[in-house]
Design a protein around this motif. Structure first.
Motif, mmCIF file in Angstrom:
data_model
loop_
_atom_site.group_PDB
_atom_site.id
_atom_site.type_symbol
_atom_site.label_atom_id
_atom_site.label_comp_id
_atom_site.label_asym_id
_atom_site.label_seq_id
_atom_site.Cartn_x
_atom_site.Cartn_y
_atom_site.Cartn_z
ATOM 1 N N GLY A 31 33.241 45.330 41.743
ATOM 2 C CA GLY A 31 34.421 45.980 41.191
ATOM 3 C C GLY A 31 35.516 44.978 40.855
ATOM 4 O O GLY A 31 35.276 43.773 40.801
ATOM 5 N N LEU A 105 41.378 50.450 37.310
ATOM 6 C CA LEU A 105 40.258 50.271 38.230
ATOM 7 C C LEU A 105 40.750 50.048 39.646
ATOM 8 O O LEU A 105 41.590 49.192 39.881
ATOM 9 N N ASP A 109 35.847 48.219 44.137
ATOM 10 C CA ASP A 109 35.103 49.470 44.036
ATOM 11 C C ASP A 109 34.188 49.334 42.803
ATOM 12 O O ASP A 109 34.670 49.412 41.677
ATOM 13 N N GLN A 111 32.078 49.709 39.630
ATOM 14 C CA GLN A 111 32.118 50.745 38.587
ATOM 15 C C GLN A 111 31.148 50.316 37.501
ATOM 16 O O GLN A 111 31.549 49.833 36.448
#
Ligand SMILES: [Zn+2]
Length: 263
Positions: A31, A105, A109, A111
């Motif tokens: 991420g 964002l 994490d 994505q």
């Protein structure tokens, strides 16, 4: 500390201390992250042109004990935005991607869908005069500009952030929408029918609505051969931008720059 590695896109950098840079970068595996590139302003060898925003890289970095920022060791360029022709409009669109991703964002994490979206639109984010016009006609190229990529990215970011209700129906009454009778407002997500469009609503052209439905079903590459004048999908971009900015609770600086270029 173990050194981690991932494909990553550089979002933005800012100087800190004497020759260090803080780098915000979006990795496929971990991420969005922020790291310190030590002596990046002195040692061009380790980073070269890789710190240009929207450069697709292979990044090596390591966690530092009790530190929020990782240590960014090396970036290897996989694809530079500067390897294709550059103009104001293309740079403004690339800056918009960077700002939106940096704002939207969550940190650390992964994505993957957003990463894949970004890589696919970067390939189609062209300068307005990428090919001479005569050559465009000869080769059947119509993609002279970044507008398709910008429209596709904005629409899909809205979807992937969970901000796009089903665009086939009115979000107030749930009835199926009919082309040419569709509006959006700056206060709510989704689209409304003629009956539920209030005074502040803007119209979404039939063509743009149909385009949005197609874009949600097909990859960006399948729109590249269509004609993309600047005006195409302008209202659709405005609808998605309004939605994104409302949820981010701020105006995107780069969107204002794009608006001045007619985006
Ligand atoms: Zn309705």
């Amino acid at each position: 500390m173990a050194v981690l590695s991932s494909e990553a896109v550089v979002l933005r950098t800012w100087p800190v201390h004497e020759a260090d840079l803080i780098v915000s970068f979006f990795t496929r595996d971990y991420g969005r992250m922020r790291g310190v590139a030590k002596a990046a302003l002195k040692s061009r060898k380790r980073f070269g042109g890789a710190l240009e925003p929207m450069t697709l890289t292979r990044a090596w970095f390591a966690e530092r004990p009790r530190q929020e920022l990782v240590r960014l060791d090396q970036l290897e360029i996989l694809r530079s935005p500067l390897s294709a022709p550059v103009d104001h409009t293309r740079m403004a669109v690339l800056s918009f991607y960077a700002e939106l991703l940096d704002e939207a964002l969550p940190e650390r994490d992964p994505q993957d869908a957003v990463f894949r979206l970004l890589v696919s639109v970067l390939e189609h984010t062209r300068a307005v005069e990428d090919f001479p016009r005569s050559q465009n006609r000869d080769r059947g190229h119509h993609e002279n500009g970044p507008w398709m990529a910008l429209t596709y990215f904005s629409l899909w970011m809205t979807r992937l952030m969970g901000l796009l209700p089903d665009i086939a129906g009115c979000i107030v009454c749930g009835e199926a929408l009919h082309a040419a009778e569709i509006s959006f407002s700056s206060y709510t997500d989704g689209l409304v029918c003629a009956l539920h469009a209030n005074g502040s609503a803007s119209a979404l052209a039939a063509d743009s609505w149909q385009l949005a439905q197609r874009m949600l079903r097909a990859p960006a590459s399948s729109f590249a051969a269509e004609p993309w004048p600047r005006r195409r999908g302008h209202d659709l971009r405005r609808f998605t931008l309004q939605t994104l900015e409302r949820h981010l609770e701020r105006k995107l600086r780069t969107a204002e720059a794009l608006a001045r270029l007619g985006g």
